[in-house]
Design a protein around this motif. Structure first.
Motif, PDB file in Angstrom:
ATOM      1  N   GLY A 121       0.840  -1.161   0.148  1.00 27.74           N
ATOM      2  CA  GLY A 121       0.152  -0.115   0.097  1.00 27.74           C
ATOM      3  C   GLY A 121       0.754   1.247   0.095  1.00 27.74           C
ATOM      4  O   GLY A 121       0.493   2.147  -0.563  1.00 27.74           O
ATOM      5  N   ARG A 122       1.872   1.466   0.708  1.00 28.06           N
ATOM      6  CA  ARG A 122       2.827   2.536   0.957  1.00 28.06           C
ATOM      7  C   ARG A 122       4.180   1.773   0.837  1.00 28.06           C
ATOM      8  O   ARG A 122       4.664   1.286   1.733  1.00 28.06           O
ATOM      9  CB  ARG A 122       2.479   3.320   2.130  1.00 28.06           C
ATOM     10  CG  ARG A 122       1.138   3.657   2.423  1.00 28.06           C
ATOM     11  CD  ARG A 122       0.839   4.770   1.271  1.00 28.06           C
ATOM     12  NE  ARG A 122       1.826   6.080   1.376  1.00 28.06           N
ATOM     13  CZ  ARG A 122       1.985   7.047   0.285  1.00 28.06           C
ATOM     14  NH1 ARG A 122       0.963   7.065  -0.412  1.00 28.06           N
ATOM     15  NH2 ARG A 122       2.676   8.114   0.760  1.00 28.06           N
ATOM     16  N   ILE A 123       5.135   2.326  -0.144  1.00 23.25           N
ATOM     17  CA  ILE A 123       6.450   1.879  -0.073  1.00 23.25           C
ATOM     18  C   ILE A 123       7.265   2.379   0.841  1.00 23.25           C
ATOM     19  O   ILE A 123       8.066   1.379   1.333  1.00 23.25           O
ATOM     20  CB  ILE A 123       7.008   2.410  -1.625  1.00 23.25           C
ATOM     21  CG1 ILE A 123       6.226   1.834  -2.779  1.00 23.25           C
ATOM     22  CG2 ILE A 123       8.538   2.232  -1.733  1.00 23.25           C
ATOM     23  CD1 ILE A 123       6.836   2.327  -4.288  1.00 23.25           C
ATOM     24  N   ALA A 124       7.026   3.387   1.324  1.00 26.81           N
ATOM     25  CA  ALA A 124       7.699   3.919   2.298  1.00 26.81           C
ATOM     26  C   ALA A 124       7.769   3.231   3.673  1.00 26.81           C
ATOM     27  O   ALA A 124       8.525   3.037   4.499  1.00 26.81           O
ATOM     28  CB  ALA A 124       7.572   5.435   2.611  1.00 26.81           C
ATOM     29  N   GLU A 125       6.695   2.722   3.991  1.00 27.57           N
ATOM     30  CA  GLU A 125       6.135   1.905   5.008  1.00 27.57           C
ATOM     31  C   GLU A 125       6.557   0.473   5.198  1.00 27.57           C
ATOM     32  O   GLU A 125       6.503  -0.176   6.015  1.00 27.57           O
ATOM     33  CB  GLU A 125       4.796   2.087   5.593  1.00 27.57           C
ATOM     34  CG  GLU A 125       4.248   3.312   5.592  1.00 27.57           C
ATOM     35  CD  GLU A 125       2.680   3.367   5.717  1.00 27.57           C
ATOM     36  OE1 GLU A 125       2.007   2.381   5.631  1.00 27.57           O
ATOM     37  OE2 GLU A 125       1.912   5.010   6.026  1.00 27.57           O
TER      38      GLU A 125
END
Length: 568
Positions: A121-125
């Motif tokens: 869902g979120r690359i950074a997470e």
């Protein structure tokens, strides 16, 4: 009142069912449209034959099918490294701002190591997130799917930033997996097509090279033909042929074609300090997937923006003639093992053909030398002897001639016979020259005189007497050639002559050069700088030089130097 409200309940339930039915119909229609789009995409991808075009089409199609803002296809090479990265959705300005392409770290590296679909869902997470290189646009949602070709992982599809701010769902993943399966077939077909095209080109190139050599083409022309065919076989952007200079300590670019070729032509590379030199000495091919990432900042190919490079020895291990260098622009697929094997076989085959051509030329040269030697023997044993006998007869006849004018004519005939004998002997020396006659002093003198004929419009007379190649040392020979070149240049530029004669004589420890023409003469100021150069060269050797009026009214240069320097 209550009885009036109760009939409304079935109506409301019906509306809900109709709404739900409409939603499901819309979902079915949307799914149908996506399936149609997927089928159309599979057909479109399968219609390409160029591998690089197939890869870009796959990336663009996947991005469109799942409504992603950005997409990329990473090709995996040896040791699980990214050897090519094809982005979609970025402008040229955005690409220019990115510090470097992904290097196989983070989520991309995770997908390379574990070739299974990956959604985030979120690359950074994500725990494996490595971050983006400087200048890279921000991206949120992520979907990665491997592309397999015959059970081998060829590369991965990377899709990011689903439009509308949502995340990629299971349906998106299923569609991309289906596309990746079709992409594997398309990639395999493109590979097979390129392989068949390469083999066809190889066979045609081999035939062309053999035909050129058998038809007597110049070796340089054949080498250029080999380089052009090699570039076509591998679809390279640049080709170079590096040949060794006489000491074999350096390689010189004798042929180059492609972008930046004019800058590379004539460049010199030290054998002990370059990759091409290593290929030349070891006789083994060498390739580099990307010159831009290699630690060779001074490389001309890197400076010109080339990435993949393939270097192949021109010949077998025992007798390498040179090095064939091929390069592609940065971002293109590197040269495959099949490219290397095919090109190495082609270069060895061409080198063998050149060896055979050299042997054939040597045999022809030997036959020519044998004919020349036979002609020289016949001239010496038959022609000169008969002329000499005739001259002796005439000399004994002079005493019997009473009239002075008749005796004078006989004496003139004797002198002409002597001159003819000297000219024939000079021709015999030339005919009996070795295979390296062109490099001998006699050969260089002949080359200078023949070269002047093209500018004069006629062939100057040439007579060489004495053991010129044996008696004249190399330093004196260099001065002699320089003076002869200056004299012929003056005849061409100033004399307007219709006849010129050159005499080179080595005898009695003295070397004489005489150049005579029937032109307009020196004039009051003509050729003074040339005369000074000629005089200086004679003086430094302890000799003399001067211009005079010839018997034909033109100019005569007489340059004399001792063959043994006097003791100081």
């Amino acid at each position: 009142m209550e009885s009036e409200r109760h009939p409304l309940m079935p109506q409301m339930r019906l509306d809900e069912l109709l709404a739900e039915l409409q939603m499901r119909l819309n979902a079915v229609l949307a799914t149908r449209d996506r399936v149609h789009a997927l089928l159309e995409a599979i057909v479109t991808v399968g219609g390409e034959l160029s591998l690089e075009a197939v890869l870009r089409r796959i990336t663009e199609t996947a991005t469109k099918l799942v409504d992603a803002s950005y997409g990329a296809l990473g090709v995996i090479g040896k040791e699980n490294t990214l050897i090519q990265f094809i982005p979609v959705g970025l402008t040229e300005e955005e690409i220019a701002r990115i510090e470097h392409w992904p290097r196989g770290l983070g989520l991309i590296g995770m997908l390379i190591k574990d070739a299974r679909p990956l959604r985030c869902g979120r690359i950074a997470e994500h725990s494996e997130s490595y971050g983006f290189p400087q200048g890279h646009p921000p991206m949120g949602s992520f979907l990665g799917v491997p592309i397999r070709v015959r059970e081998e992982v060829f590369g991965n599809l990377y899709l990011t930033e689903k439009r509308g701010g949502g995340e990629f769902d299971e349906e998106d993943e299923a569609i991309v997996i289906a596309l990746a399966s079709a992409a594997g077939v398309a990639v395999d077909n493109a590979r097979l097509y390129e392989e068949s095209r390469r083999r066809e080109t190889w066979l045609q190139a081999s035939s062309d090279v053999s035909t050129s050599l058998l038809s007597g083409a110049d070796q340089d022309q054949v080498v250029n033909l080999v380089a052009t065919c090699a570039r076509e076989m591998t679809d390279a952007d640049l080709v170079e042929v590096l040949m060794p200079e006489p000491s074999r300590q350096s390689l010189i670019v004798e042929f180059a074609a492609g972008e930046g070729a004019e800058e590379l032509f004539g460049a010199v590379f030290v054998v002990s300090e370059t990759l091409a030199g290593h290929v030349f000495t070891e006789g083994e091919p060498m390739s580099d997937a990307d010159m831009q990432s290699a630690p060779r900042p001074g490389s001309p190919l890197r400076r010109l923006g080339y990435g993949p490079v393939l270097m192949v020895p021109f010949g077998n291990v025992s007798s390498v003639r040179g090095v064939l260098v091929l390069a592609k622009r940065t971002g293109r697929l590197p040269f495959s093992d099949a490219d290397q094997q095919m090109l190495q076989a082609f270069a060895c085959q061409a080198a063998i053909a050149l060896e055979l051509a050299d042997a054939r030329r040597d045999a022809e040269r030997l036959g020519l030398l044998e004919d020349r030697d036979r002609i020289a023997r016949d001239l010496h044993d038959v022609v000169i002897q008969r002329l000499f006998a005739t001259a002796m007869t005439l000399m004994s006849t002079i005493r019997l001639v009473e009239r002075p004018e008749a005796a004078k004519r006989v004496q003139h005939a004797i002198d002409e016979l002597d001159e003819t004998i000297r000219q024939i002997r000079s021709s015999i020396f030339a005919l009996q020259g070795s295979a390296q006659a062109a490099a001998s002093l006699r050969g260089q003198i002949v080359a200078l005189v023949e070269g002047a004929a093209g500018h004069l419009g006629f062939m100057p007379g040439l007579r060489m007497e004495g053991q010129i190649d044996t008696l004249v040392p190399e330093p004196v020979a260099e001065h002699l050639l320089a003076v002869l070149r200056e004299a012929l240049s003056n005849v061409v530029r100033h004399s307007r002559a219709t006849r010129a004669d050159v005499l080179v004589q080595a005898a009695d420890a003295e070397l004489v050069l005489m150049v005579t023409d029937n032109g307009v003469g020196l004039g009051e100021t003509g050729r003074r700088s040339g005369l000074r150069n000629v005089e200086d060269r004679a003086a430094c050797l302890g000799g003399t030089a001067g211009f005079a009026v010839s018997e034909q009214g033109g100019t005569r240069l007489c340059w004399q130097v001792p063959l043994v320097r006097p003791a100081l």
